[in-house]
Design a protein around this motif. Structure first.
Motif, PDB file in Angstrom:
ATOM      1  N   TYR A  61       0.941  -1.244  -0.206  1.00 52.18           N
ATOM      2  CA  TYR A  61      -0.152   0.226  -0.051  1.00 52.18           C
ATOM      3  C   TYR A  61       0.960   1.287   0.031  1.00 52.18           C
ATOM      4  CZ  TYR A  61      -4.335  -2.696   0.939  1.00 52.18           C
ATOM      5  OH  TYR A  61      -5.459  -3.743   0.795  1.00 52.18           O
ATOM      6  N   ASP A  64       4.952   3.151  -4.719  1.00 51.03           N
ATOM      7  CA  ASP A  64       4.584   3.934  -5.554  1.00 51.03           C
ATOM      8  C   ASP A  64       3.644   3.272  -6.437  1.00 51.03           C
ATOM      9  OD1 ASP A  64       4.529   5.451  -7.992  1.00 51.03           O
ATOM     10  OD2 ASP A  64       6.466   5.547  -8.452  1.00 51.03           O
ATOM     11  N   PRO A  65       2.413   3.947  -6.457  1.00 53.89           N
ATOM     12  CA  PRO A  65       1.252   3.101  -7.317  1.00 53.89           C
ATOM     13  C   PRO A  65       1.504   2.775  -8.739  1.00 53.89           C
ATOM     14  CG  PRO A  65       0.576   5.545  -6.632  1.00 53.89           C
ATOM     15  CD  PRO A  65       2.044   5.483  -6.245  1.00 53.89           C
ATOM     16  N   ASP A  66       2.703   3.757  -9.278  1.00 51.57           N
ATOM     17  CA  ASP A  66       3.152   3.246 -10.845  1.00 51.57           C
ATOM     18  C   ASP A  66       3.783   1.977 -10.701  1.00 51.57           C
ATOM     19  OD1 ASP A  66       1.877   5.320 -12.001  1.00 51.57           O
ATOM     20  OD2 ASP A  66       3.546   6.896 -11.825  1.00 51.57           O
ATOM     21  N   ALA A  89      -5.322   3.092 -14.739  1.00 53.57           N
ATOM     22  CA  ALA A  89      -4.043   2.885 -14.063  1.00 53.57           C
ATOM     23  C   ALA A  89      -3.307   4.329 -14.340  1.00 53.57           C
ATOM     24  CB  ALA A  89      -3.371   1.915 -14.376  1.00 53.57           C
ATOM     25  N   HIS A  93      -5.939   7.087 -14.006  1.00 53.54           N
ATOM     26  CA  HIS A  93      -6.292   6.625 -12.640  1.00 53.54           C
ATOM     27  C   HIS A  93      -6.265   8.012 -11.740  1.00 53.54           C
ATOM     28  CE1 HIS A  93      -6.249   4.788  -8.526  1.00 53.54           C
ATOM     29  NE2 HIS A  93      -7.403   4.564  -9.118  1.00 53.54           N
ATOM     30  N   ARG A  94      -5.104   8.505 -11.466  1.00 57.36           N
ATOM     31  CA  ARG A  94      -5.216   9.801 -10.664  1.00 57.36           C
ATOM     32  C   ARG A  94      -6.004  10.844 -11.029  1.00 57.36           C
ATOM     33  NH1 ARG A  94       0.172   7.987 -10.297  1.00 57.36           N
ATOM     34  NH2 ARG A  94       0.683   9.119 -12.196  1.00 57.36           N
ATOM     35  N   ARG A 322      -3.132  -6.553  -7.156  1.00 59.35           N
ATOM     36  CA  ARG A 322      -2.180  -5.784  -8.265  1.00 59.35           C
ATOM     37  C   ARG A 322      -1.239  -6.253  -8.934  1.00 59.35           C
ATOM     38  NH1 ARG A 322      -4.835  -3.035  -4.436  1.00 59.35           N
ATOM     39  NH2 ARG A 322      -4.668  -0.850  -3.906  1.00 59.35           N
ATOM     40  N   GLY A 382      -3.957   2.111   0.168  1.00 53.56           N
ATOM     41  CA  GLY A 382      -2.914   2.711  -0.746  1.00 53.56           C
ATOM     42  C   GLY A 382      -3.813   3.686  -1.700  1.00 53.56           C
ATOM     43  N   ALA A 383      -3.263   3.869  -3.014  1.00 56.22           N
ATOM     44  CA  ALA A 383      -3.936   4.843  -3.973  1.00 56.22           C
ATOM     45  C   ALA A 383      -4.862   4.317  -4.584  1.00 56.22           C
ATOM     46  CB  ALA A 383      -2.844   5.017  -5.100  1.00 56.22           C
ATOM     47  N   ARG A 384      -5.411   3.124  -4.394  1.00 59.49           N
ATOM     48  CA  ARG A 384      -6.581   2.649  -4.845  1.00 59.49           C
ATOM     49  C   ARG A 384      -7.968   2.356  -3.833  1.00 59.49           C
ATOM     50  NH1 ARG A 384      -5.721   1.175 -10.257  1.00 59.49           N
ATOM     51  NH2 ARG A 384      -7.748   1.648 -10.530  1.00 59.49           N
TER      52      ARG A 384
END
Ligand code: HEM
Length: 477
Positions: A61, A64-66, A89, A93-94, A322, A382-384
């Motif tokens: 989490y 880095d989401p990338d 993504a 996504h952001r 993921r 995390g980012a999602r």
């Protein structure tokens, strides 16, 4: 290459069927006991590293989401499409999250409370004293109306009715066969289940487009979720197209409907199996007086703890993974590029070290200590992390508080209910049949004071009752 996480060579046919169609929980518990809390399995949909270890979950989490791609986009295409926030993504996504976040912030939430309370009372008004009814059907009806009226922003009974029918048609059209085997997503001269699904999707889209067009024509700037999406702007100042809005609305429908309905069904079930928990909650509700404001309900600490405990003990979403783009370091192991990592709420929420007697329904554990975002993951992280988490918690509190403040209910049977796979989510194996006993008489002020002094204790941590065979998925739908 670094060390791969340990795990069985393959899942085997029996475990694949068990995990895919009934529940992965017993299967994964067995692997966790044999290989430790982080293990690697070959599923029909690819290789997955599954973890119930808070430190490993933190690594995922907090990364880095990338580093990640979305897992299972092809599998969930009939539900989430190919362009909604659930499946995009990277920068797209952001951007989607930025656009979609405002309707779900705390200030926006306050505008939805009255509608959610009214919908709850409307559904409850159909129950007859002494008669049995399906609580799960009731929570599904409530969650559906909340989506149609509050999220889609549809108004007028006729339009609400048509949209409700179209949503139900789309949900019912989701055949298991083509969800599991993408190769079956073919038209078959318009007769196959996938063709039926496509027709249902088009029917709902037509209503959504109609709604959006009517709103644009009226210059309507409502503060419901559709209104907020229509006024959202990309960085270049352009608004969302009608197709984009409809895609996002459908994604919100699927992400938010069954999840909330199942969690409400479980909360009702457990509250009526644990009289001391229900008594403590009713005491908290009574202290607000008759007809409390939705916001007052939403700020009750024990009610919040009840919702969190329902989500802990039976998380409705357990399939989130993921895909790692590059080899990923996970607590001493290396997950190879192209493989997936799944944080498992079933394993994490069942840990004795975090949640003593995890199979007991004990809301007060959430008042006794704070859990980190890597110890409680019913909404992912995390980012999602679930975009509708605050909305779902608000909805659950208003629905439970409104109904339980007004009515006395009991379970028709004390037989245990199992947590099983139900389409994309997990939920109760049965209907959660309940009987309406009548309206509640609220405790008087003196009665309340006396009750507070002798406040009912939650069930003590007694030796675990035999746990009904759990059910759950992970990576197979
Ligand atoms: C009790 C109810 C709910 C539960 C347990 C739940 C759980 C989850 C989980 C586990 C995820 C995946 C998070 C991750 O990948 O880490 C998710 C994503 C999402 N949820 Fe929920 N959800 C609920 C209700 C809702 C509601 C009511 C809405 C909106 C109306 C919603 C909208 C979304 C969206 C848009 C995403 C995708 C977020 C992204 O990929 O960036 N959810 N939810």
């Amino acid at each position: 290459m670094g060390t791969l996480p340990p795990g069985p060579k393959s899942l085997g046919l029996v475990d694949t069927i068990r995990a895919g169609f009934f529940s992965s929980e017993p299967v994964f518990r067995r692997y966790a006991a044999e290989y430790g809390p982080t293990f690697r399995v070959r599923s029909p949909n690819g290789v997955l590293t599954i973890t119930g270890d808070p430190q490993a979950i933190r690594a995922v989490y907090a990364a880095d989401p990338d580093e990640f791609d979305v897992w299972g986009v092809q599998l969930t295409e009939p539900v989430f499409g190919t362009s909604s926030v659930v499946v995009t993504a990277g920068a797209r996504h952001r951007r989607d999250r930025r656009l979609l976040a405002p309707p779900f912030n705390a200030a926006a939430m306050r505008g939805y409370g009255g509608a959610i309370a009214d919908i709850s009372l409307d559904v409850a008004s159909r129950w007859r004293p002494g008669h049995s009814f399906s609580m799960l059907a009731a929570t599904q009806a409530i969650a559906l109306d909340v989506i149609v009226r509050v999220v889609f922003g549809v108004r007028g009974e006729a339009r609400v009715g048509r949209t409700r029918e179209a949503v139900l048609g789309l949900i019912e059209s989701l055949g298991r066969s083509f969800m599991i085997i993408p190769a079956l997503r073919r038209d078959f001269a318009g007769f196959g289940p996938y063709a039926r699904h496509k027709r249902a999707a088009r029917a709902l889209d037509a209503l959504l487009f109609e709604e959006i067009r009517a709103r644009r024509a009226e210059g309507d700037a409502s503060q419901d979720i559709l209104g907020l999406l229509m006024s959202a702007r990309h960085d270049d100042g352009a608004g969302m197209s009608d197709v984009e809005i409809a895609d996002q609305l459908r994604a919100l429908l699927f992400a938010g409907h069954e999840t909330t309905a199942m969690s409400l069904g479980w909360a009702m079930y457990w509250l009526h199996r644990e009289p001391a928990v229900l008594a403590r909650l009713c005491e908290e509700l009574d202290a607000l007086g008759p007809a409390p404001e939705p916001d007052a309900l939403a700020s009750l600490p024990y009610l919040e703890a009840v919702c969190l405990e329902a989500l802990r003990i039976h998380p409705p979403v357990v399939d989130v993974a993921r895909v790692v783009k590059r080899p990923f370091q996970l607590k001493g192991y290396t997950v190879p590029a192209g493989e997936a990592i799944a944080a498992s709420p079933l394993l994490l929420h069942g840990r004795e070290d975090l949640y003593p007697s995890p199979q007991r329904f004990r809301p007060s554990r959430f008042l006794e200590r704070k859990f980190t975002p890597f110890e409680f993951i019913a909404f992912g992280g995390g980012a999602r992390r679930c975009l509708g988490a605050a909305f779902a918690m608000y909805e659950m509190k208003v629905v439970l508080g409104t109904i339980l403040g007004r009515y006395r209910l009991r379970l028709e049977s004390q037989a245990p209910i199992r947590h099983v796979r139900r389409g994309l989510t997990m939920g109760p194996s049965g209907d959660v049949a309940m009987i309406l006993e009548g309206e509640r008489e609220r405790a008087s002020a003196e009665g309340r004071a006396a009750a507070v002094q002798g406040s009912p204790a939650e069930p003590a941590l007694r030796p675990a009752a035999p746990q009904p065979a759990g059910r759950c998925p992970m990576g197979f739908s």
